[in-house]
Design an enzyme around this catalytic site. Structure first.
Site, mmCIF file in Angstrom:
data_model
loop_
_atom_site.group_PDB
_atom_site.id
_atom_site.type_symbol
_atom_site.label_atom_id
_atom_site.label_comp_id
_atom_site.label_asym_id
_atom_site.label_seq_id
_atom_site.Cartn_x
_atom_site.Cartn_y
_atom_site.Cartn_z
ATOM 1 N N ARG A 1 1.419 12.279 -8.467
ATOM 2 C CA ARG A 1 1.854 10.899 -8.205
ATOM 3 C C ARG A 1 3.310 10.698 -8.613
ATOM 4 N NH1 ARG A 1 -2.613 7.682 -7.054
ATOM 5 N NH2 ARG A 1 -4.545 8.202 -8.106
ATOM 6 N N PHE B 1 -1.851 15.872 4.785
ATOM 7 C CA PHE B 1 -2.164 15.274 3.492
ATOM 8 C C PHE B 1 -0.936 15.332 2.597
ATOM 9 C CE2 PHE B 1 -3.918 14.614 -0.672
ATOM 10 C CZ PHE B 1 -4.872 13.643 -0.435
ATOM 11 N N GLU C 1 0.836 -1.209 0.000
ATOM 12 C CA GLU C 1 0.000 0.000 0.000
ATOM 13 C C GLU C 1 0.866 1.252 0.000
ATOM 14 O OE1 GLU C 1 -2.698 1.520 -0.257
ATOM 15 O OE2 GLU C 1 -4.412 0.464 0.591
ATOM 16 N N ASP C 2 0.303 2.327 -0.494
ATOM 17 C CA ASP C 2 1.005 3.610 -0.434
ATOM 18 C C ASP C 2 0.933 4.203 0.972
ATOM 19 O OD1 ASP C 2 -1.746 4.013 -0.607
ATOM 20 O OD2 ASP C 2 -1.646 5.488 -2.218
ATOM 21 N N ASP D 1 -4.332 5.340 6.346
ATOM 22 C CA ASP D 1 -4.859 6.538 6.985
ATOM 23 C C ASP D 1 -5.871 6.065 8.035
ATOM 24 O OD1 ASP D 1 -5.407 9.271 7.313
ATOM 25 O OD2 ASP D 1 -6.859 9.315 5.696
HETATM 26 P P1 IMP Z 1 -7.856 4.776 4.465
HETATM 27 O O1 IMP Z 1 -8.919 3.836 3.995
HETATM 28 O O2 IMP Z 1 -8.449 5.951 5.203
HETATM 29 O O3 IMP Z 1 -6.765 4.114 5.265
HETATM 30 O O4 IMP Z 1 -7.244 5.450 3.191
HETATM 31 C C1 IMP Z 1 -6.331 4.818 2.407
HETATM 32 C C2 IMP Z 1 -6.232 5.472 1.053
HETATM 33 O O5 IMP Z 1 -6.583 6.859 1.094
HETATM 34 C C3 IMP Z 1 -4.818 5.440 0.555
HETATM 35 O O6 IMP Z 1 -4.534 4.245 -0.120
HETATM 36 C C4 IMP Z 1 -4.760 6.668 -0.328
HETATM 37 O O7 IMP Z 1 -5.209 6.342 -1.622
HETATM 38 C C5 IMP Z 1 -5.711 7.644 0.319
HETATM 39 N N1 IMP Z 1 -5.008 8.606 1.210
HETATM 40 C C6 IMP Z 1 -5.023 8.643 2.553
HETATM 41 N N2 IMP Z 1 -4.251 9.636 3.028
HETATM 42 C C7 IMP Z 1 -3.728 10.237 1.955
HETATM 43 C C8 IMP Z 1 -2.801 11.348 1.794
HETATM 44 O O8 IMP Z 1 -2.292 11.966 2.732
HETATM 45 N N3 IMP Z 1 -2.495 11.661 0.511
HETATM 46 C C9 IMP Z 1 -2.994 10.996 -0.575
HETATM 47 N N4 IMP Z 1 -3.831 9.958 -0.466
HETATM 48 C C10 IMP Z 1 -4.201 9.585 0.785
HETATM 49 MG MG MG Z 2 -4.013 3.415 -1.762
#
Ligand code: IMP
Ligand code: MG
Length: 173
Positions: free
Chosen positions: A163, A150, A97-98, A101
């Site tokens: 990206r 962010f 994963e990138d 959050d």
């Molecule tokens: P989660 O489901 O809230 O954990 O969100 C995960 C996804 O939200 C990541 O795979 C990203 O695609 C996006 N995301 C969350 N935080 C960021 C950020 O700071 N920058 C860009 N994308 C984010």
């Molecule tokens: Mg992602």
């Protein structure tokens, strides 16, 4: 006008850390094979760099889920946009994963991938924002823990832009 972007993690730091994570994974899976799953699109840069640093036999697959629109906040809704091509049965799977959050995307992914009977299932993320977690999800490999900001770059986007930045940055409002 172009947004102003502040560097949070430099290109050199990212490269160095990915090398370390790759070495760790190679050690942990010595004598075994790994099947890495890239979560598109954000995970793609990390996945490619990481895979080059893993020395055990490796196969790759790609998956796309969406939980975010063009907003900076999680919608809480996750759907599979593109599923994997290959079965996971009996494989040592690592989800790449990138960023984690809220953890909602990953919790959902883990849930569905576990049902496909992998031999093992681990999670590797380039970035983690532990403060933001709302679900209980165990992360096995983390590149960097970052504050609640962010970020963009190294696969991460803001409205599909940035990206391609070779570093991790914060878009200044
Ligand atoms: P989660 O489901 O809230 O954990 O969100 C995960 C996804 O939200 C990541 O795979 C990203 O695609 C996006 N995301 C969350 N935080 C960021 C950020 O700071 N920058 C860009 N994308 C984010
Ligand atoms: Mg992602």
């Amino acid at each position: 006008m172009a947004d102003k972007i502040r560097v949070l993690v430099s290109e050199e730091e990212v490269d160095k850390r990915i090398k370390e994570v790759g070495e760790q994974i190679s050690k942990d899976y010595e004598g075994q094979e790994v099947h890495v799953i890239c979560v598109l699109k954000g995970g793609v840069f990390f996945m490619c760099e990481l895979a080059k640093r893993i020395t055990v036999p490796l196969s790759m697959d790609f998956m796309s889920v969406s939980s975010y629109g063009n907003e900076k906040q999680s919608s809480g809704v996750v759907k599979i946009v593109k599923d994997l091509d290959e079965a996971l049965e009996g494989k040592n799977v690592i989800i790449v994963e990138d960023i984690i959050d809220s953890g909602r995307t990953l919790s959902y992914l883990v849930e569905i991938l576990k049902k496909r009977n992998p031999k093992s299932l681990k999670i590797c993320t380039l970035l983690d924002k532990p403060e933001r977690r709302v679900t209980d999800v165990k992360v096995d490999y983390v590149g960097f823990n970052i504050p609640d900001e962010f970020v963009v770059g190294y696969g991460l986007d803001y409205a599909q832009k940035y990206r391609n930045l070779p570093f991790i940055g914060v878009v200044e409002e």
